[in-house]
Design a protein around this motif. Structure first.
Motif, PDB file in Angstrom:
ATOM      1  N   THR A 117       4.985  11.021 -10.723  1.00 48.36           N
ATOM      2  CA  THR A 117       4.871   9.706 -11.359  1.00 48.36           C
ATOM      3  C   THR A 117       3.410   9.365 -11.611  1.00 48.36           C
ATOM      4  N   GLY A 118       2.540   9.701 -10.658  1.00 45.06           N
ATOM      5  CA  GLY A 118       1.114   9.445 -10.834  1.00 45.06           C
ATOM      6  C   GLY A 118       0.523  10.244 -11.978  1.00 45.06           C
ATOM      7  N   GLY A 131      -2.171   6.334 -19.540  1.00 44.66           N
ATOM      8  CA  GLY A 131      -3.291   5.407 -19.524  1.00 44.66           C
ATOM      9  C   GLY A 131      -3.166   4.299 -18.503  1.00 44.66           C
ATOM     10  N   LEU A 132      -2.221   4.427 -17.584  1.00 43.99           N
ATOM     11  CA  LEU A 132      -1.993   3.373 -16.592  1.00 43.99           C
ATOM     12  C   LEU A 132      -2.794   3.581 -15.312  1.00 43.99           C
ATOM     13  N   LEU A 133      -3.291   4.799 -15.095  1.00 45.04           N
ATOM     14  CA  LEU A 133      -4.143   5.114 -13.951  1.00 45.04           C
ATOM     15  C   LEU A 133      -5.392   5.838 -14.447  1.00 45.04           C
ATOM     16  N   ASP A 134      -6.509   5.660 -13.730  1.00 45.92           N
ATOM     17  CA  ASP A 134      -7.749   6.335 -14.096  1.00 45.92           C
ATOM     18  C   ASP A 134      -7.723   7.816 -13.734  1.00 45.92           C
ATOM     19  N   VAL A 170       1.984   7.471  -6.658  1.00 48.81           N
ATOM     20  CA  VAL A 170       2.411   6.111  -6.953  1.00 48.81           C
ATOM     21  C   VAL A 170       3.911   6.127  -7.233  1.00 48.81           C
ATOM     22  N   THR A 171       4.580   5.042  -6.987  1.00 48.25           N
ATOM     23  CA  THR A 171       5.994   4.932  -7.347  1.00 48.25           C
ATOM     24  C   THR A 171       6.112   4.219  -8.685  1.00 48.25           C
ATOM     25  N   ALA A 172       7.241   4.401  -9.336  1.00 51.25           N
ATOM     26  CA  ALA A 172       7.465   3.707 -10.611  1.00 51.25           C
ATOM     27  C   ALA A 172       7.390   2.198 -10.412  1.00 51.25           C
ATOM     28  N   GLY A 173       7.952   1.724  -9.326  1.00 51.23           N
ATOM     29  CA  GLY A 173       7.949   0.282  -9.070  1.00 51.23           C
ATOM     30  C   GLY A 173       6.560  -0.294  -8.934  1.00 51.23           C
ATOM     31  N   GLU A 174       5.624   0.488  -8.390  1.00 50.18           N
ATOM     32  CA  GLU A 174       4.257   0.011  -8.213  1.00 50.18           C
ATOM     33  C   GLU A 174       3.511  -0.098  -9.537  1.00 50.18           C
TER      34      GLU A 174
END
Length: 308
Positions: free
Chosen positions: A268-269, A276-279, A284-288
């Protein structure tokens, strides 16, 4: 209006990383808007698809932490069981005088003299639209069985994609008359997907950027059939290091191999990084990801993926 999205995979093999990116973004789009998500099984071609693959992809989605509010292997959400609805839409097009039989073979359609789009796709010439009744009868006596095309008007259709921005095509010149029913009787994607999304009340369509070129013809066909077009969001495609698009034949990047190599949080990460959601890729979980999701962060262009 409450957001109602969908993920609509074809169960012809294990999902690959690109399928998962579209699934994650469809899920985040729905959940970040406190909306609903439908899982539709696009098994129109029963020779290439199977319930076993559908069950496997459902297990893969759950493993990744992606749920849905309705759908799956329920007959009402399987395209192979929805023919009656496609028949009704086909009859509407027939009554409006918008469809005609096409007897062209693949080699005839792909001939070098045929008009081509900038991306290399063939724009159908409309040849069979001008056939006389006698010419059609002769072709059928020769064993030709027609596909059915919808006659496109000389009309520019523009839409504002939620990720890619404005996109427009002239239906007659950039698209051409397109198939809505194959010569074997199976209804084509272009018709089935519109009927399904309309009747399932889907108003957000999240899918890969390779389908952006079909959005104008579908938006037009929605209106012809008396439906309200949805909002489209086209996601970047994931490319292998050599620049080719990921496909189900890339078994090193399908869910069978990925589940052996990564945990659900790691995968997921990686997807969140591509979106583009993380640097950087991190667990990470989808919910996070829900609270930080925004289409403004999602790349508009395709993303090259290099797994270490």
């Amino acid at each position: 209006m409450r957001v109602r999205g969908r993920f609509a995979p074809t169960p012809s093999g294990r999902m690959h990383l690109g399928n998962l990116l579209a699934a994650l973004l469809a899920w985040l789009d729905a959940r970040s808007n406190r909306g609903e998500l439908v899982l539709r099984i696009e098994d129109l071609d029963t020779q290439r698809t199977s319930p076993e693959f559908a069950r496997q992809l459902m297990d893969d989605l759950r493993w990744l932490g992606l749920d849905w509010d309705e759908g799956g292997l329920e007959p009402a959400y399987m395209q192979s069981r929805r023919t009656i609805w496609y028949e009704e839409a086909f009859q509407v097009l027939e009554e409006k005088g918008l469809i005609y039989p096409c007897y062209c073979t693949r080699s005839e359609r792909m001939a070098a003299t045929a008009p081509h789009r900038d991306d290399g796709a063939v724009v159908y010439s409309g040849k069979c639209y001008h056939l006389t009744a006698l010419e059609r009868a002769e072709l059928e006596r020769a064993g030709r069985r027609p596909a059915w095309r919808v006659r496109c008007p000389d009309l520019e259709v523009a839409l504002e994609d939620g990720n890619c921005g404005r996109y427009a095509e002239n239906l007659a010149h950039d698209c051409g008359d397109f198939i809505v029913r194959r010569s074997d009787g199976v209804f084509a994607y272009q018709l089935a997907v519109i009927v399904d999304d309309a009747l399932m009340r889907v108003n957000h369509v999240v899918r890969g950027r390779d389908l952006l070129c079909s959005a104008p013809r579908q938006a037009w066909l929605y209106e012809v059939l008396g439906y309200e077009p949805p909002k489209f969001f086209h996601t970047p495609l994931l490319l292998a290091p050599d620049g080719r698009r990921l496909a189900k034949r890339d078994h090193d990047l399908d869910m069978g191999a990925l589940r052996e190599r990564y945990t659900a949080q790691e995968l997921t990460g990686l997807l969140a990084f591509c979106a583009g959601l993380l640097d950087r890729p991190e667990k990470v979980t989808a919910g996070e990801l829900i609270s930080q999701f925004s289409w403004s962060k999602v790349p508009k262009n395709d993303v090259m993926i290099c797994l270490s």
